[in-house]
Structures are given as structure tokens and as C-alpha cells.
Design a protein around this motif. Structure first.
Motif, PDB file in Angstrom:
ATOM      1  N   THR A 155     -87.070 -19.805 -14.772  1.00  0.00           N
ATOM      2  CA  THR A 155     -86.800 -21.084 -14.611  1.00  0.00           C
ATOM      3  C   THR A 155     -85.137 -21.156 -14.056  1.00  0.00           C
ATOM      4  OG1 THR A 155     -86.201 -21.370 -16.811  1.00  0.00           O
ATOM      5  CG2 THR A 155     -88.467 -22.245 -16.175  1.00  0.00           C
ATOM      6  N   SER A 156     -84.621 -19.930 -14.438  1.00  0.00           N
ATOM      7  CA  SER A 156     -83.172 -19.915 -14.142  1.00  0.00           C
ATOM      8  C   SER A 156     -82.819 -19.384 -12.597  1.00  0.00           C
ATOM      9  CB  SER A 156     -82.336 -19.211 -15.020  1.00  0.00           C
ATOM     10  OG  SER A 156     -83.116 -17.717 -15.058  1.00  0.00           O
ATOM     11  N   ILE A 157     -83.913 -18.989 -11.992  1.00  0.00           N
ATOM     12  CA  ILE A 157     -83.872 -18.434 -10.619  1.00  0.00           C
ATOM     13  C   ILE A 157     -84.191 -19.407  -9.523  1.00  0.00           C
ATOM     14  CG2 ILE A 157     -83.653 -16.252 -11.495  1.00  0.00           C
ATOM     15  CD1 ILE A 157     -86.683 -15.831 -10.633  1.00  0.00           C
ATOM     16  N   SER A 158     -84.185 -19.164  -8.353  1.00  0.00           N
ATOM     17  CA  SER A 158     -84.489 -19.840  -7.373  1.00  0.00           C
ATOM     18  C   SER A 158     -86.152 -20.143  -6.911  1.00  0.00           C
ATOM     19  CB  SER A 158     -84.127 -19.487  -5.873  1.00  0.00           C
ATOM     20  OG  SER A 158     -84.439 -18.139  -5.557  1.00  0.00           O
ATOM     21  N   PRO A 159     -86.659 -21.181  -6.379  1.00  0.00           N
ATOM     22  CA  PRO A 159     -87.941 -21.036  -6.236  1.00  0.00           C
ATOM     23  C   PRO A 159     -88.600 -19.977  -5.459  1.00  0.00           C
ATOM     24  CG  PRO A 159     -87.194 -23.281  -5.930  1.00  0.00           C
ATOM     25  CD  PRO A 159     -85.941 -22.251  -6.107  1.00  0.00           C
ATOM     26  N   SER A 160     -88.039 -19.390  -4.418  1.00  0.00           N
ATOM     27  CA  SER A 160     -88.536 -18.367  -3.476  1.00  0.00           C
ATOM     28  C   SER A 160     -88.511 -17.058  -4.293  1.00  0.00           C
ATOM     29  CB  SER A 160     -87.512 -18.367  -2.185  1.00  0.00           C
ATOM     30  OG  SER A 160     -86.339 -17.937  -2.737  1.00  0.00           O
ATOM     31  N   SER A 161     -87.355 -17.008  -5.244  1.00  0.00           N
ATOM     32  CA  SER A 161     -87.510 -15.658  -6.080  1.00  0.00           C
ATOM     33  C   SER A 161     -88.697 -15.803  -7.057  1.00  0.00           C
ATOM     34  CB  SER A 161     -86.133 -15.636  -6.871  1.00  0.00           C
ATOM     35  OG  SER A 161     -85.335 -15.378  -5.997  1.00  0.00           O
ATOM     36  N   ILE A 162     -88.967 -16.925  -7.586  1.00  0.00           N
ATOM     37  CA  ILE A 162     -90.054 -17.148  -8.559  1.00  0.00           C
ATOM     38  C   ILE A 162     -91.493 -16.968  -7.934  1.00  0.00           C
ATOM     39  CG2 ILE A 162     -91.324 -18.951  -9.747  1.00  0.00           C
ATOM     40  CD1 ILE A 162     -88.752 -20.369 -10.434  1.00  0.00           C
ATOM     41  N   LEU A 163     -91.592 -17.484  -6.686  1.00  0.00           N
ATOM     42  CA  LEU A 163     -92.747 -16.934  -5.963  1.00  0.00           C
ATOM     43  C   LEU A 163     -92.815 -15.387  -5.820  1.00  0.00           C
ATOM     44  CD1 LEU A 163     -95.311 -17.765  -4.426  1.00  0.00           C
ATOM     45  CD2 LEU A 163     -93.988 -18.165  -2.181  1.00  0.00           C
ATOM     46  N   SER A 164     -91.686 -14.831  -5.295  1.00  0.00           N
ATOM     47  CA  SER A 164     -91.772 -13.306  -5.105  1.00  0.00           C
ATOM     48  C   SER A 164     -92.274 -12.616  -6.364  1.00  0.00           C
ATOM     49  CB  SER A 164     -90.483 -12.687  -4.536  1.00  0.00           C
ATOM     50  OG  SER A 164     -90.265 -13.589  -3.531  1.00  0.00           O
ATOM     51  N   ARG A 165     -91.448 -12.950  -7.347  1.00  0.00           N
ATOM     52  CA  ARG A 165     -91.785 -12.138  -8.722  1.00  0.00           C
ATOM     53  C   ARG A 165     -93.157 -12.457  -9.159  1.00  0.00           C
ATOM     54  NH1 ARG A 165     -86.509 -11.578 -12.353  1.00  0.00           N
ATOM     55  NH2 ARG A 165     -85.035 -10.699 -10.967  1.00  0.00           N
ATOM     56  N   VAL A 166     -93.930 -13.861  -8.974  1.00  0.00           N
ATOM     57  CA  VAL A 166     -95.068 -13.899  -9.662  1.00  0.00           C
ATOM     58  C   VAL A 166     -95.946 -13.163  -8.630  1.00  0.00           C
ATOM     59  CG1 VAL A 166     -96.994 -15.787  -9.473  1.00  0.00           C
ATOM     60  CG2 VAL A 166     -94.674 -16.458 -10.378  1.00  0.00           C
ATOM     61  N   LEU A 167     -96.057 -13.271  -7.459  1.00  0.00           N
ATOM     62  CA  LEU A 167     -96.586 -12.307  -6.420  1.00  0.00           C
ATOM     63  C   LEU A 167     -96.590 -10.931  -6.802  1.00  0.00           C
ATOM     64  CD1 LEU A 167     -96.148 -14.374  -3.166  1.00  0.00           C
ATOM     65  CD2 LEU A 167     -98.277 -14.311  -4.480  1.00  0.00           C
ATOM     66  N   TYR A 168     -95.471 -10.427  -7.189  1.00  0.00           N
ATOM     67  CA  TYR A 168     -95.174  -9.084  -7.571  1.00  0.00           C
ATOM     68  C   TYR A 168     -95.751  -8.702  -8.867  1.00  0.00           C
ATOM     69  CZ  TYR A 168     -92.997  -5.032  -9.460  1.00  0.00           C
ATOM     70  OH  TYR A 168     -92.506  -3.729 -10.044  1.00  0.00           O
ATOM     71  N   ASP A 169     -96.028  -9.495  -9.876  1.00  0.00           N
ATOM     72  CA  ASP A 169     -96.633  -9.393 -10.817  1.00  0.00           C
ATOM     73  C   ASP A 169     -98.058  -9.319 -10.691  1.00  0.00           C
ATOM     74  OD1 ASP A 169     -94.292  -8.973 -12.464  1.00  0.00           O
ATOM     75  OD2 ASP A 169     -94.392 -11.328 -13.072  1.00  0.00           O
ATOM     76  N   ILE A 170     -98.610 -10.368  -9.904  1.00  0.00           N
ATOM     77  CA  ILE A 170    -100.093 -10.617  -9.574  1.00  0.00           C
ATOM     78  C   ILE A 170    -100.405  -9.034  -9.024  1.00  0.00           C
ATOM     79  CG2 ILE A 170    -101.986 -11.525  -7.980  1.00  0.00           C
ATOM     80  CD1 ILE A 170    -100.563 -13.998  -8.627  1.00  0.00           C
ATOM     81  N   PHE A 171     -99.624  -8.446  -8.033  1.00  0.00           N
ATOM     82  CA  PHE A 171     -99.833  -7.428  -7.437  1.00  0.00           C
ATOM     83  C   PHE A 171    -100.129  -6.091  -8.221  1.00  0.00           C
ATOM     84  CE2 PHE A 171     -98.048  -3.430  -5.527  1.00  0.00           C
ATOM     85  CZ  PHE A 171     -98.828  -3.212  -4.322  1.00  0.00           C
ATOM     86  N   ILE A 172     -99.074  -6.100  -9.076  1.00  0.00           N
ATOM     87  CA  ILE A 172     -98.857  -4.924 -10.021  1.00  0.00           C
ATOM     88  C   ILE A 172    -100.144  -4.849 -11.281  1.00  0.00           C
ATOM     89  CG2 ILE A 172     -97.537  -3.914 -12.115  1.00  0.00           C
ATOM     90  CD1 ILE A 172     -96.267  -3.261  -9.546  1.00  0.00           C
ATOM     91  N   TYR A 173    -100.438  -6.069 -11.674  1.00  0.00           N
ATOM     92  CA  TYR A 173    -101.502  -6.027 -12.655  1.00  0.00           C
ATOM     93  C   TYR A 173    -102.931  -5.709 -11.706  1.00  0.00           C
ATOM     94  CZ  TYR A 173     -98.361  -7.733 -16.311  1.00  0.00           C
ATOM     95  OH  TYR A 173     -97.281  -7.621 -17.067  1.00  0.00           O
ATOM     96  N   GLY A 174    -102.957  -6.258 -10.547  1.00  0.00           N
ATOM     97  CA  GLY A 174    -104.207  -5.953  -9.716  1.00  0.00           C
ATOM     98  C   GLY A 174    -104.204  -4.633  -9.359  1.00  0.00           C
ATOM     99  N   VAL A 175    -103.182  -3.797  -9.120  1.00  0.00           N
ATOM    100  CA  VAL A 175    -103.276  -2.439  -9.066  1.00  0.00           C
ATOM    101  C   VAL A 175    -103.691  -1.850 -10.327  1.00  0.00           C
ATOM    102  CG1 VAL A 175    -101.701  -0.203  -8.542  1.00  0.00           C
ATOM    103  CG2 VAL A 175    -101.619  -2.307  -7.177  1.00  0.00           C
ATOM    104  N   ILE A 176    -103.100  -2.137 -11.565  1.00  0.00           N
ATOM    105  CA  ILE A 176    -103.509  -1.580 -12.728  1.00  0.00           C
ATOM    106  C   ILE A 176    -105.013  -1.509 -13.017  1.00  0.00           C
ATOM    107  CG2 ILE A 176    -103.119  -1.548 -15.008  1.00  0.00           C
ATOM    108  CD1 ILE A 176    -100.056  -2.437 -14.581  1.00  0.00           C
ATOM    109  N   PHE A 177    -105.277  -3.006 -13.010  1.00  0.00           N
ATOM    110  CA  PHE A 177    -106.885  -3.011 -13.263  1.00  0.00           C
ATOM    111  C   PHE A 177    -107.736  -2.690 -12.225  1.00  0.00           C
ATOM    112  CE2 PHE A 177    -104.886  -5.899 -16.476  1.00  0.00           C
ATOM    113  CZ  PHE A 177    -105.601  -5.666 -17.680  1.00  0.00           C
ATOM    114  N   THR A 178    -107.311  -2.721 -10.717  1.00  0.00           N
ATOM    115  CA  THR A 178    -108.417  -2.079  -9.980  1.00  0.00           C
ATOM    116  C   THR A 178    -108.508  -0.269 -10.421  1.00  0.00           C
ATOM    117  OG1 THR A 178    -107.542  -3.262  -8.241  1.00  0.00           O
ATOM    118  CG2 THR A 178    -108.304  -1.271  -7.717  1.00  0.00           C
TER     119      THR A 178
END
Length: 369
Positions: free
Chosen positions: A129-152
Motif C-alpha cells: 500500500t505504500s508504493i505506487s499503483p503501477s508498482s503494485i500491479l508489476s509486483r502482483v504480476l511478478y508474484d503470479i508469474f513466479i508462483y505459476g512457474v513453480i507450480f507448473t
């Protein structure tokens, strides 16, 4: 392994691997503004490479399944009408209901690990919540990507283990056949499995692919122990690394499970040859008793019996006795685990063993600054 796959299949696997790694690099540069540490880059390169390797491995194992049971396996019927060993394997392997249930069970330890990791506070969503909305989106997408690779990776690993379980189960079904399979077993074949060595080699192929996949995922935690020690010394906590440690332990247990299943499959395969030898020994025993009874029934006072006939009976009894002793020795030598098989299993287990030893080596030789 690559010789049995088309160029298109290999190119697709390599493309997916490179694409996953490049997306990872793009996220790192976008979010953090620079490249990560070398250890982290190597770790993720291995995770992305594991996806391509496991895809190639699954395609290879499926193509070999057709070759082993269609081309190299003698034609025979199983206990269910015109069912064959090939269709018996396919009936288990391609059962979508069983496959989905197994994958869900296979993923459950990792899902529990990540859930506990979240509940422990290692994933703090409030800090976003302390960072900008664009950074939030980037980090959320990054986490989704990382966990997607792990579980794939874990889904593909589970698929390889499912192939191994299907093979072992199918061999168990064929073992219970009332006719057919034992007619093609050649007890005199030097491979010690009655001429079914193609199936034995296929079991080892599955084990090699499975253990190599586990090794690549294990090395994905290449800097686990030094990082754990550094954090523990500085903060007195190990929670941020509990997930990686738990994953490493689960992968180690799965590697042992793969070896155990392979041994079970080999023992079931050897049981074909053992049963055929036992049937042959029983047949020889019956003939031995008949000729021995005839020989013992000859009275020394019966001078009208030709000596040649007596010698023939003695020769037959001796031949049957020698053949029985030979088969008994083969019976004791025919087993799923012998010296050669044990060496092959040990060689197959070297990669995950090296990965485990590497982490322990780091722990024992780490000197904090």
C-alpha cells in the motif's frame, strides 16, 4: 532422449524455457531496476530450464511407451478379453479422473507449504500500500508469474511420477493374468527378466527423467543454506526460509519414492520369470518322479530287462536332476535387485544426492563474516 523426439517438439520446449527466463529478467529489471544476484539468476534459470526438460521428458516417455509395448513387446493377451499389456498401461495412464486426483494429491504438500508461509506473514500484502499503483500491479504480476512457474514445474513433475506409478500398476495387472503373458517369457534369456528387458529399461528411463527433474528443482535452492544462516545470525529467525527448506525436504522424499516404485516395478517384472521357472521346475519334478519310479521298480532279479533300457532310465533321471538344479540356481539369481540393478539405481540417484550434499557442504563450510 532427443533422438526419439521431433525437431518441432524440441524447439517448443526450448522456446518455452527461454521465454520464461526472459520474462523473469524483464520483471527483475522493471521492478528492481537491475539484475539480481548470480545465485538467484542461476536458480531461476534452472527452474525455467526444468520446465523445458520435463516437457521433453514427458514427450519422450510417452513415445517410448508406444515403442516398448507395441514394437518390442511380444503380442499377447491379458486377463480382460482381448486386452493387451499396451492397452492395460494406457487404461491406467490416460484415466483423466485418476490423473487429476493424483496431481491434486501430489500438489497438496506444496500448497500446504505456501499456505503456511502466507499465514506466517512471509508474504506481506499490506506493504504494497505504500508504493505506487503501477508498482503494485508489476509486483502482483511478478508474484503470479513466479508462483505459476513453480507450480507448473510441480505439475510436470507429478505427471512424470504418474507415468511411473501407471507402469508399476500396469505390471501388477499383467502379473495377475491367468494366461498369455507367461507364454512369452523366456527363462533362458540372459537378461534375468525372461526377455522383458525393454520394459525394465523403460522403468529406468522414467526414473532417470524423474530424478533429474527433481535435481534441477533442488538446485533452484542453490543459495538456501548460506542465506538461511546469514538471516538467522542477523535476526534470530528462520521463517523466510522455512518454505524453501520444506520444499527441499518434500522433493527429497519424492526422490526416494521414485526409487521405491522402480524397485517394486522391477520385482513385479521379475516375478514373471520366477513363476515360469517354478512351473518348469514342477513339470520336471513330475517327470523325474515318473522315471525314478520306473527305475526303482526294476528288481535286481529281473534278468530279462535289457541293460540299455536301465542305462537310458538312469540317463533321463540324471538329465532331469541336472536341469532342475540349474533352474533352481536361476530362480535364486532372478530377482528385481541384483548387483547390476543396484548400481544403476545408485547412478540414477547421484544427481539428487549431489544436490543434497551440496547444500550440506555449504552448511558445514559456511563461515559468517
Amino acid at each position: 532422449m532427443l533422438l526419439y523426439l521431433s525437431k518441432k517438439q524440441i524447439c517448443i520446449a526450448i522456446t518455452i524455457t527461454l521465454l520464461v527466463f526472459l520474462i523473469y529478467c524483464g520483471f527483475i529489471i522493471t521492478i528492481f531496476g537491475s539484475l539480481v544476484e548470480l545465485y538467484d539468476a542461476i536458480a531461476f534459470a534452472l527452474r525455467s530450464g526444468a520446465i523445458g526438460f520435463q516437457l521433453i521428458g514427458i514427450l519422450y516417455l510417452l513415445s517410448q511407451l508406444n515403442r516398448v509395448f507395441k514394437d518390442d513387446f511380444p503380442s499377447t493377451t491379458c486377463y480382460q478379453g482381448d486386452d493387451s499389456p499396451y492397452t492395460a498401461v494406457k487404461r491406467i495412464l490416460y484415466n483423466s479422473k485418476y490423473f487429476i486426483t493424483f496431481i491434486a494429491a501430489f500438489l497438496s504438500p506444496f500448497i500446504i507449504i505456501y499456505t503456511i508461509n502466507f499465514l506466517m506473514g512471509n508474504i506481506n500484502l499490506l506493504s504494497l500500500t505504500s508504493i505506487s499503483p503501477s508498482s503494485i500491479l508489476s509486483r502482483v504480476l511478478y508474484d503470479i508469474f513466479i508462483y505459476g512457474v513453480i507450480f507448473t514445474n510441480y505439475v510436470l513433475l507429478g505427471a512424470i511420477l504418474w507415468i511411473l506409478i501407471s507402469m508399476v500398476s500396469a505390471i501388477g495387472e499383467i502379473k495377475n493374468a491367468r494366461y498369455g503373458i507367461y507364454d512369452i517369457v523366456d527363462i533362458y534369456c540372459p537378461d534375468r527378466v525372461g526377455g522383458l528387458s525393454p520394459v525394465k529399461k523403460y522403468l529406468f528411463s522414467i526414473l532417470y527423467v524423474f530424478l533429474m527433474s527433481i535435481t534441477m528443482l533442488m538446485i533452484g535452492h542453490i543459495s538456501l543454506l548460506p542465506s538461511f544462516i546469514t538471516h538467522a545470525l542477523g535476526h534470530g529467525l528462520f521463517r523466510p526460509y522455512s518454505r524453501a527448506i520444506a520444499e527441499f525436504c518434500v522433493l527429497s522424499l519424492f526422490s526416494i519414492l521414485g526409487v521405491v516404485l522402480t524397485v517394486i516395478g522391477l520385482n513385479r517384472l521379475c516375478s514373471f520369470c520366477l513363476k515360469k521357472i517354478e512351473e518348469r521346475i514342477m513339470g520336471i519334478n513330475e517327470r523325474y518322479r515318473v522315471f525314478q519310479k520306473k527305475l526303482f521298480a526294476i528288481s535286481p532279479d529281473e534278468l530279462d530287462i535289457p541293460e540299455e533300457e536301465i542305462n537310458n532310465l538312469k540317463s533321463v533321471v540324471e538329465i532331469l536332476s541336472n536341469e532342475r538344479e540349474k533352474l533352481l540356481r536361476w530362480h535364486s539369481d532372478c530377482s528385481g535387485i541384483n548387483v547390476g540393478t543396484a548400481i544403476k539405481i545408485f547412478v540414477a540417484y547421484i544427481p539428487p544426492l549431489v544436490a543434497i550434499a551440496f547444500q550440506v557442504f555449504q552448511l558445514l563450510h559456511y563461515k559468517p563474516t
